[in-house]
Design an enzyme around this catalytic site. Structure first.
Site, PDB file in Angstrom:
ATOM      1  N   SER A   1       0.826  -1.211   0.000  1.00 45.66           N
ATOM      2  CA  SER A   1       0.000   0.000   0.000  1.00 45.66           C
ATOM      3  C   SER A   1       0.859   1.259   0.000  1.00 45.66           C
ATOM      4  CB  SER A   1      -0.960  -0.006   1.198  1.00 45.66           C
ATOM      5  OG  SER A   1      -0.251  -0.105   2.410  1.00 45.66           O
ATOM      6  N   GLU A   2       2.049   1.191   0.622  1.00 41.25           N
ATOM      7  CA  GLU A   2       2.953   2.340   0.592  1.00 41.25           C
ATOM      8  C   GLU A   2       4.412   1.898   0.559  1.00 41.25           C
ATOM      9  OE1 GLU A   2      -0.031   5.342   0.909  1.00 41.25           O
ATOM     10  OE2 GLU A   2       0.080   3.506   2.079  1.00 41.25           O
ATOM     11  N   THR A   3       5.201   2.670  -0.191  1.00 46.75           N
ATOM     12  CA  THR A   3       6.654   2.616  -0.085  1.00 46.75           C
ATOM     13  C   THR A   3       7.118   4.005   0.331  1.00 46.75           C
ATOM     14  OG1 THR A   3       6.913   0.874  -1.749  1.00 46.75           O
ATOM     15  CG2 THR A   3       8.824   2.254  -1.304  1.00 46.75           C
TER      16      THR A   3
ATOM     17  N   THR B   1       2.125   5.238  -3.191  1.00 47.48           N
ATOM     18  CA  THR B   1       1.311   4.043  -3.363  1.00 47.48           C
ATOM     19  C   THR B   1       1.601   3.499  -4.761  1.00 47.48           C
ATOM     20  OG1 THR B   1      -0.619   5.019  -4.453  1.00 47.48           O
ATOM     21  CG2 THR B   1      -0.470   5.281  -2.055  1.00 47.48           C
TER      22      THR B   1
END
Length: 261
Positions: free
Chosen positions: A43-45, A61
């Site tokens: 969902s996130e980096t 995202t």
């Protein structure tokens, strides 16, 4: 480049919300960071670069850069304070949402985050069709927040992805009062290439101010009712939301960047 994957808002791997964290010497091109986020498919980096005594922080995202992410901020603080600066207990980040400070308190990482201002909006047939339940109330900040009748509706909801994508707001937050927790929430982000976010810190920057106003209290033990689940310890302080959670390290990998950037 090392890439850490941390499960946030849990002390057990395979629960909470996984975020990838990349600690950079200098910024990469935005399109490359976007490609890395797509490849990670979480969902996130988060990408962070040292800025004096503090750090700059950006979140991507799979569908694009976002203005605020709680679980990836917690994960980044966990990585920095464990692997890079173990003698510190506080770290501050310069972000698109201003300065965010994270303090390590035992096994909790407490984030100082901005509360979204919410405006009540009419409940519509489109909301009911997208969610499968008719909300008692609807509110708009960055995200659309729909208050359901009880936590069972939040848990049982099976939203329609296409119809959710047509609703206003960046994410859809479904929330209700809890039985064993103060509030129970689920978060959906099809516009960002993420269907259900396992645990959404920025979502609680919406729902905690709402429940604080309704319940006339400031301290909350919140539950994210996703398949992975997650627990958040939240506190309202004026126009800020302090959100604390635990973290568990899943992996440390090495990304082989293209020779020509």
């Amino acid at each position: 480049m090392k890439c850490y994957v941390v499960d946030a808002f849990t002390d057990t791997v395979f629960k909470g919300n996984p975020a990838a964290v990349c600690v950079l010497d200098e910024w990469l091109p935005a399109d490359l960071m976007q490609e890395i986020a797509k490849e990670n498919n979480l969902s996130e980096t988060a990408f962070t670069v040292r800025n004096g005594e503090d750090y700059d922080l950006r979140w991507f995202t799979p569908g694009g850069e976002i203005d605020l992410c709680g679980h990836a901020t917690l994960a980044t603080a966990y990585v920095l304070l464990r692997f890079f600066e173990p003698n510190r207990d506080v770290v501050s980040f310069y972000t698109l949402s201003g300065v965010l400070t994270v303090e390590r308190k035992g096994d909790l990482y407490e984030m100082d985050m901005p509360a979204y201002k919410l405006k009540r909006v009419p409940v519509t047939a489109e909301m009911e069709e997208a969610i499968g339940f008719r909300p008692l109330e609807a509110w708009m900040g960055r995200d659309l927040v729909c208050v359901l009748e009880n936590e069972d509706q939040v848990i049982q909801a099976a939203p329609d992805k296409e119809k959710v994508g047509n609703l206003d707001g960046v994410l859809l937050q479904l929330t209700a009062k809890g039985k064993d927790y103060d509030c129970v929430t689920r978060s959906f982000a099809p516009k960002l290439g993420v269907w259900e976010d396992p645990v959404c810190g920025s979502g609680h920057c919406h729902v905690i101010p709402l429940w604080a106003e309704k319940m006339h209290k400031t301290d909350f033990h919140a539950f994210q009712a996703s398949q992975r689940t997650g627990e958040l310890y939240c506190r309202m302080e004026k126009d800020r939301v302090l959100i604390a959670g635990k973290a568990a390290l899943y992996s440390v990998a090495e990304i082989f960047l293209p020779e020509k950037l």
